[in-house]
Design an enzyme around this catalytic site. Structure first.
Site, PDB file in Angstrom:
ATOM      1  N   GLY A  89      36.172  53.478  40.110  1.00 56.23           N
ATOM      2  CA  GLY A  89      37.392  53.060  39.437  1.00 56.23           C
ATOM      3  C   GLY A  89      38.649  53.758  39.914  1.00 56.23           C
ATOM      4  O   GLY A  89      39.746  53.466  39.436  1.00 56.23           O
ATOM      5  N   GLY A  91      40.126  53.552  42.881  1.00 56.84           N
ATOM      6  CA  GLY A  91      40.980  52.631  43.616  1.00 56.84           C
ATOM      7  C   GLY A  91      41.827  51.790  42.669  1.00 56.84           C
ATOM      8  O   GLY A  91      43.015  51.562  42.915  1.00 56.84           O
ATOM      9  N   ARG A  92      41.231  51.353  41.583  1.00 57.16           N
ATOM     10  CA  ARG A  92      41.956  50.561  40.579  1.00 57.16           C
ATOM     11  C   ARG A  92      43.065  51.407  39.946  1.00 57.16           C
ATOM     12  O   ARG A  92      44.198  50.958  39.783  1.00 57.16           O
ATOM     13  CB  ARG A  92      40.977  50.062  39.519  1.00 57.16           C
ATOM     14  N   GLU A 113      48.079  43.953  53.297  1.00 60.75           N
ATOM     15  CA  GLU A 113      47.123  43.388  54.246  1.00 60.75           C
ATOM     16  C   GLU A 113      45.795  44.093  54.039  1.00 60.75           C
ATOM     17  O   GLU A 113      45.764  45.282  53.722  1.00 60.75           O
ATOM     18  CB  GLU A 113      47.561  43.599  55.704  1.00 60.75           C
ATOM     19  N   ASN A 118      36.380  44.123  54.763  1.00 61.96           N
ATOM     20  CA  ASN A 118      36.399  45.071  53.642  1.00 61.96           C
ATOM     21  C   ASN A 118      36.262  44.306  52.317  1.00 61.96           C
ATOM     22  O   ASN A 118      37.213  44.189  51.547  1.00 61.96           O
ATOM     23  CB  ASN A 118      37.695  45.887  53.672  1.00 61.96           C
ATOM     24  N   TYR A 125      41.365  43.713  44.863  1.00 58.91           N
ATOM     25  CA  TYR A 125      42.691  43.096  44.862  1.00 58.91           C
ATOM     26  C   TYR A 125      42.687  41.769  44.103  1.00 58.91           C
ATOM     27  O   TYR A 125      43.591  41.498  43.310  1.00 58.91           O
ATOM     28  CB  TYR A 125      43.210  42.912  46.288  1.00 58.91           C
TER      29      TYR A 125
END
Length: 167
Positions: A89, A91-92, A113, A118, A125
């Site tokens: 979590g 990254g979020r 980008e 990935n 995203y």
């Protein structure tokens, strides 16, 4: 104190990146990417005043992000979580913090980008409201030549704006 509280870890915190963070940021960058940014790129971003943030847990950096903001638009230039910390979590949390920073500088939309190779980042995203709006052919260096980039965008609502109902 109950058992749950005894094992609860403090949440990582976002703070502005400083030049003295760059050794730690670079150590993560080279572990995370086969074609990492150079320390010079990070240094140039800091000196240019690009909003740059680190996600810190205890006394160590576990992630970072760099934005460019101009004319009501933000561009996420680099978003990275330490490979051993991914899937938790972070990254979020980092992405949402970067969006708040962009919004705070007047951005109404944000672009990024991402490599098609990935899928974890793409899923994050999409889950956070980004939509694919195009591709940049041969954008990224790759071991077998070049790799396209998926271009994604998200409209940023003011934090006080209620979600719009479809219809």
């Amino acid at each position: 104190m109950n058992a749950v509280a005894a094992y609860r870890q403090p949440q990582p915190a976002l703070r502005p990146m400083r030049e003295d963070d760059l050794d730690e940021v670079m150590a993560i960058e080279v572990r995370a990417y086969p074609f990492p940014w150079t320390v010079g790129i990070f240094r140039d971003c800091l000196r240019a005043g690009y909003p740059s943030w680190v996600l810190q847990a205890d006394a160590r950096i576990i992630g970072y992000g760099v934005l460019s903001v101009a004319v009501g638009e933000a561009h996420l230039l680099n978003v990275c979580i330490e490979p051993g910390e991914q899937g938790r979590g972070h990254g979020r949390r980092l992405l949402r913090g970067l969006e708040r920073a962009a919004r705070g500088q007047g951005a109404q939309r944000v672009f990024l980008e991402v490599r098609p190779s990935n899928p974890a980042a793409i899923a994050l995203y999409h889950d956070e409201g980004f939509n694919e709006i195009g591709r940049r052919p041969r954008y990224y260096p790759a071991h077998a030549g070049r790799e396209d980039a998926i271009v994604m965008a998200k409209e940023l609502m003011a934090e006080s704006d209620p979600p719009r109902m479809p219809g």
